[in-house]
Design a protein around this motif. Structure first.
Motif, short mmCIF file in Angstrom:
data_model
loop_
_atom_site.label_atom_id
_atom_site.label_comp_id
_atom_site.label_asym_id
_atom_site.label_seq_id
_atom_site.Cartn_x
_atom_site.Cartn_y
_atom_site.Cartn_z
N HIS A 33 -61.05 16.81 -71.72
CA HIS A 33 -61.87 18.00 -70.92
C HIS A 33 -61.87 19.13 -71.64
O HIS A 33 -62.83 19.96 -71.60
CB HIS A 33 -60.87 17.83 -69.52
CG HIS A 33 -61.07 16.89 -68.76
ND1 HIS A 33 -60.38 16.63 -67.58
CD2 HIS A 33 -61.85 15.48 -68.80
CE1 HIS A 33 -60.92 15.29 -66.82
NE2 HIS A 33 -61.86 14.65 -67.65
N ALA B 264 -56.58 12.45 -71.70
CA ALA B 264 -57.83 12.97 -70.87
C ALA B 264 -57.87 14.26 -70.67
O ALA B 264 -59.06 14.94 -70.71
CB ALA B 264 -57.68 12.27 -69.34
N LEU C 33 -69.09 15.08 -70.88
CA LEU C 33 -68.40 14.41 -69.95
C LEU C 33 -69.50 13.39 -68.88
O LEU C 33 -70.47 14.18 -68.45
CB LEU C 33 -67.57 15.04 -69.04
CG LEU C 33 -66.29 15.95 -69.45
CD1 LEU C 33 -65.76 16.37 -68.36
CD2 LEU C 33 -65.43 14.90 -70.21
N ASP D 289 -65.63 9.52 -68.77
CA ASP D 289 -64.70 10.13 -67.76
C ASP D 289 -64.30 9.30 -66.50
O ASP D 289 -65.20 8.99 -65.56
CB ASP D 289 -65.14 11.56 -67.40
CG ASP D 289 -64.16 12.44 -66.72
OD1 ASP D 289 -62.85 11.97 -67.18
OD2 ASP D 289 -64.45 13.28 -65.97
N GLY E 228 -63.20 8.46 -75.02
CA GLY E 228 -62.62 8.40 -73.85
C GLY E 228 -61.32 7.78 -73.82
O GLY E 228 -60.98 7.14 -74.82
#
Ligand code: TYD
Length: 210
Positions: free
Chosen positions: A175, A171, A187, A136, A11
């Protein structure tokens, strides 16, 4: 041999993954399961020295130098910690692993992803995480946490000091990874209390725990 499990924690800065690693380690130990924890960059004497070089703003590695330093630390932690842990049947929990290089060095620094993946393959020597948890959290919120936490100091804040656009790119790359490898990369909503997030993390590895 290898009937251990590798679970990696990923993350952006300030997403809470390190706290979650500790909580999951305790959860497994409470069930009398063998646990090995490690981190990247770091986890070995060589890797911890490399970590200092990577995080200190006084050194300004260009993107490819940064990648090579990370891969050097990675191959060492695979050989000294992760592979032996898996061979001993342990749950190996790593605070960051090869996906960090896909997210940061390819996604945010712009190095060709295929090149990063090739170096990851070389460094990992056949080790692939059984599950990767990507915590996340909203980028502004996470970054505010990371920049102001006491452990962020003048000699280790090189990534925290990157502009918001850099962290947004990281980020987005995470994803994208979760979309491309949905069975491995999960996630985990990192909003709420540490206990709430922990419950989600436990659910996300439920099939790996007896
Ligand atoms: P970490 O200690 O996890 O930092 P934080 O707790 O602030 O998230 O990782 C140190 C930094 O190294 C982090 O900012 C991201 C960076 N990094 C990469 O850019 N690529 C990598 O492959 C790895 C393992 C870390």
């Amino acid at each position: 041999m290898s009937d251990g499990k590798l679970i990696t924690f990923e993350g952006i800065e300030g997403c809470g993954k390190t706290t979650q690693l500790r909580l999951l380690a305790r959860h497994l130990e409470d069930r009398s399961l063998a646990v090995v924890t490690t981190r990247e960059p770091g986890g070995t004497p060589l890797g911890e020295r490399v970590r200092d070089l990577l995080l200190d703003p006084r050194f300004g590695p260009v993107a490819v130098s940064e990648l090579f330093l990370l891969e050097a630390a990675r191959s060492q932690v695979v050989a000294e910690v992760i592979r032996p842990g898996l061979d001993a049947g342990a749950y190996v929990l790593s605070d960051r692993f090869a996906d960090s290089s896909v997210a940061y060095q390819a996604g945010a620094r712009g190095i060709d992803r295929a090149a990063v993946e090739r170096l990851n393959t070389l460094a990992c020597a056949g080790v692939v995480p059984d599950r990767t948890l990507v915590f996340d959290l909203d980028v502004e919120l996470a970054l505010a946490r990371a920049r102001y936490r006491p452990s962020t100091t003048a000699d280790n804040r090189r990534f925290e000091d990157e502009a918001i656009g850099f962290h947004r790119a990281v980020a987005a790359a995470y994803h994208d990874l979760a979309r491309r490898e949905p069975h491995r990369v999960v996630l985990v909503d990192a909003r709420g209390t540490a206990e709430e997030v922990h419950a989600r993390a436990v659910a996300a590895v439920g099939d790996l725990i007896p």
